[in-house]
Design a protein around this motif. Sequence first.
Motif, PDB file in Angstrom:
ATOM      1  N   PHE A   1     -23.535   4.607   4.222  1.00 31.55           N
ATOM      2  CA  PHE A   1     -22.178   5.127   4.238  1.00 31.55           C
ATOM      3  C   PHE A   1     -21.388   4.356   5.319  1.00 31.55           C
ATOM      4  N   TYR A   2     -22.014   3.970   6.239  1.00 32.47           N
ATOM      5  CA  TYR A   2     -21.606   3.525   7.398  1.00 32.47           C
ATOM      6  C   TYR A   2     -21.074   2.078   7.050  1.00 32.47           C
ATOM      7  N   ILE A   3     -21.711   1.372   6.274  1.00 36.36           N
ATOM      8  CA  ILE A   3     -21.511   0.030   5.533  1.00 36.36           C
ATOM      9  C   ILE A   3     -20.223   0.040   4.645  1.00 36.36           C
ATOM     10  N   ILE A   4     -20.336   1.002   4.001  1.00 34.68           N
ATOM     11  CA  ILE A   4     -18.998   1.154   3.293  1.00 34.68           C
ATOM     12  C   ILE A   4     -18.022   1.432   4.019  1.00 34.68           C
ATOM     13  N   THR A   5     -17.960   2.321   5.146  1.00 34.11           N
ATOM     14  CA  THR A   5     -16.714   2.791   5.977  1.00 34.11           C
ATOM     15  C   THR A   5     -16.454   1.540   6.701  1.00 34.11           C
ATOM     16  N   ALA A   6     -17.388   0.458   7.034  1.00 34.11           N
ATOM     17  CA  ALA A   6     -17.073  -0.714   7.902  1.00 34.11           C
ATOM     18  C   ALA A   6     -16.135  -1.616   6.695  1.00 34.11           C
ATOM     19  N   LEU A   7     -16.515  -1.768   5.524  1.00 40.41           N
ATOM     20  CA  LEU A   7     -15.820  -2.607   4.353  1.00 40.41           C
ATOM     21  C   LEU A   7     -14.489  -1.938   4.145  1.00 40.41           C
ATOM     22  N   SER A   8     -14.316  -0.874   4.063  1.00 42.67           N
ATOM     23  CA  SER A   8     -13.131  -0.355   3.783  1.00 42.67           C
ATOM     24  C   SER A   8     -12.048  -0.356   4.751  1.00 42.67           C
ATOM     25  N   ALA A   9     -12.666   0.121   6.137  1.00 45.20           N
ATOM     26  CA  ALA A   9     -11.900  -0.289   7.343  1.00 45.20           C
ATOM     27  C   ALA A   9     -11.194  -1.698   7.395  1.00 45.20           C
ATOM     28  N   ALA A  10     -12.141  -2.619   6.974  1.00 44.53           N
ATOM     29  CA  ALA A  10     -11.512  -4.099   7.116  1.00 44.53           C
ATOM     30  C   ALA A  10     -10.529  -4.214   6.058  1.00 44.53           C
ATOM     31  N   VAL A  11     -10.485  -3.802   4.657  1.00 50.96           N
ATOM     32  CA  VAL A  11      -9.555  -3.865   3.942  1.00 50.96           C
ATOM     33  C   VAL A  11      -8.210  -3.183   4.259  1.00 50.96           C
ATOM     34  N   VAL A  12      -8.371  -1.829   5.163  1.00 49.07           N
ATOM     35  CA  VAL A  12      -7.105  -1.449   5.394  1.00 49.07           C
ATOM     36  C   VAL A  12      -6.534  -2.423   6.465  1.00 49.07           C
ATOM     37  N   VAL A  13      -7.306  -2.976   7.292  1.00 43.91           N
ATOM     38  CA  VAL A  13      -6.626  -3.884   8.500  1.00 43.91           C
ATOM     39  C   VAL A  13      -5.810  -5.093   7.851  1.00 43.91           C
ATOM     40  N   ILE A  14      -6.772  -5.712   6.893  1.00 47.70           N
ATOM     41  CA  ILE A  14      -6.145  -7.002   6.197  1.00 47.70           C
ATOM     42  C   ILE A  14      -5.118  -6.536   5.423  1.00 47.70           C
ATOM     43  N   GLY A  15      -5.284  -5.175   4.789  1.00 51.26           N
ATOM     44  CA  GLY A  15      -4.003  -4.980   3.715  1.00 51.26           C
ATOM     45  C   GLY A  15      -2.704  -4.631   4.606  1.00 51.26           C
ATOM     46  N   ALA A  16      -2.996  -3.909   5.993  1.00 50.54           N
ATOM     47  CA  ALA A  16      -1.704  -3.862   6.884  1.00 50.54           C
ATOM     48  C   ALA A  16      -0.732  -5.142   6.885  1.00 50.54           C
ATOM     49  N   PHE A  17      -1.527  -6.402   6.967  1.00 46.88           N
ATOM     50  CA  PHE A  17      -0.845  -7.634   7.293  1.00 46.88           C
ATOM     51  C   PHE A  17      -0.609  -8.330   5.980  1.00 46.88           C
ATOM     52  N   VAL A  18      -1.277  -8.256   4.833  1.00 49.29           N
ATOM     53  CA  VAL A  18      -1.064  -9.082   3.976  1.00 49.29           C
ATOM     54  C   VAL A  18      -0.331  -8.667   2.694  1.00 49.29           C
ATOM     55  N   LEU A  19      -0.452  -7.316   2.452  1.00 54.75           N
ATOM     56  CA  LEU A  19       0.321  -6.584   1.453  1.00 54.75           C
ATOM     57  C   LEU A  19       1.730  -6.622   1.368  1.00 54.75           C
ATOM     58  N   GLN A  20       2.472  -6.842   0.291  1.00 57.11           N
ATOM     59  CA  GLN A  20       4.127  -6.606   0.415  1.00 57.11           C
ATOM     60  C   GLN A  20       4.286  -5.145  -0.273  1.00 57.11           C
ATOM     61  N   LYS A  21       5.397  -4.518   0.222  1.00 57.13           N
ATOM     62  CA  LYS A  21       5.864  -3.261  -0.248  1.00 57.13           C
ATOM     63  C   LYS A  21       6.064  -3.256  -1.839  1.00 57.13           C
ATOM     64  N   GLY A  22       6.202  -3.765  -2.351  1.00 58.50           N
ATOM     65  CA  GLY A  22       6.394  -3.871  -3.803  1.00 58.50           C
ATOM     66  C   GLY A  22       6.759  -2.670  -4.515  1.00 58.50           C
ATOM     67  N   GLY A  23       7.387  -2.677  -5.549  1.00 63.36           N
ATOM     68  CA  GLY A  23       7.793  -1.533  -6.455  1.00 63.36           C
ATOM     69  C   GLY A  23       8.849  -0.812  -5.835  1.00 63.36           C
ATOM     70  N   ASP A  24       9.606  -0.353  -6.845  1.00 64.35           N
ATOM     71  CA  ASP A  24      10.584   0.548  -6.211  1.00 64.35           C
ATOM     72  C   ASP A  24      10.358   2.027  -6.271  1.00 64.35           C
ATOM     73  N   THR A  25      10.989   2.998  -5.402  1.00 65.42           N
ATOM     74  CA  THR A  25      10.409   4.154  -5.293  1.00 65.42           C
ATOM     75  C   THR A  25      11.558   5.149  -5.708  1.00 65.42           C
ATOM     76  N   ASN A  26      11.206   6.398  -6.187  1.00 67.64           N
ATOM     77  CA  ASN A  26      12.343   7.284  -6.652  1.00 67.64           C
ATOM     78  C   ASN A  26      12.130   8.658  -5.760  1.00 67.64           C
ATOM     79  N   LYS A  27      12.979   9.009  -4.913  1.00 67.77           N
ATOM     80  CA  LYS A  27      12.769   9.951  -4.208  1.00 67.77           C
ATOM     81  C   LYS A  27      12.972  11.478  -4.947  1.00 67.77           C
ATOM     82  N   ASP A  28      13.517  11.172  -6.110  1.00 67.58           N
ATOM     83  CA  ASP A  28      13.951  12.412  -6.846  1.00 67.58           C
ATOM     84  C   ASP A  28      12.983  12.971  -7.939  1.00 67.58           C
ATOM     85  N   VAL A  29      11.882  12.035  -8.094  1.00 67.58           N
ATOM     86  CA  VAL A  29      10.932  12.554  -8.777  1.00 67.58           C
ATOM     87  C   VAL A  29      10.104  13.675  -8.304  1.00 67.58           C
ATOM     88  N   THR A  30       9.579  14.347  -9.361  1.00 66.11           N
ATOM     89  CA  THR A  30       8.977  15.797  -8.891  1.00 66.11           C
ATOM     90  C   THR A  30       7.476  15.714  -9.515  1.00 66.11           C
TER      91      THR A  30
END
Length: 236
Positions: free
Chosen positions: A166-195
């Motif tokens: 589980f610690y190995i999985i934690t490290a892998l997923s943490a790496a995805v979070v860090v990389i994703g914070a830099f390379v991902l685009q916002k993407g997609g329109d949001t709808n604040k009125d959706v319920t």
Amino acid sequence: MGLSRKQIIMLAVLVFGTFVTVLNQTVVAPALPSVMAEMSVDASTAQWLTTGFTLVNAIMIPITAFLTDRFTTKRLFLVSMVIFTAGSALAGWGPNFAVLLLGRLVQAAGAGILMPLVMTVLMWTFPVDKRGTAMGLFGIVIAFGPAIGPTAAGIIIDRATWHDMFYIITALSAAVVVIGAFVLQKGGDTNKDVTLDVPSVVLSSLGFGGLLYGLSTIGSYGLRVDAIAGTLVGVV
């Protein structure tokens, strides 16, 4: 594929993040004997580490439709990966079975968002004539993760412990979070009125939960009153 380099990197991060999460559907199976011995629980109780994960996963998938409309792709992906990372760390620590199970359920909450989210991203990122290729590649990843999960887990457990898995999985997923914070685009329109359709969420949760609990209990203990009641509630 007709994509820019930035789009390819973004999709690679999304698909790898999904791969890490779907891997968790099957990695626990080889660890069950060790968990049972360490925590003094029987097989039917330990089985809830996989059953509970599947249940929460199933509940979160329909809710993702609402979340996809409400939040940007980047925010939703990062939040779901952070939730999954926190659950992995909690499961790795796992001083007792209750904490381990809670970690698995938290993992499932994050993992349940990612699969439909990434499929949606693939649909609006790839050109129409390339969507079949994209979905095919994504399907391979989704099938490959659970297939190699038991083998990878078995190798790790033979050389270390299920905590380290589980610690190995934690490290892998943490790496995805860090990389994703830099390379991902916002993407997609949001709808604040959706319920959120709360009654549907409650009913689907009771349906999935009742059926899963009832059938699991019947398989382990036979036709008990609570098992029959759970199954009937789920069916209704």
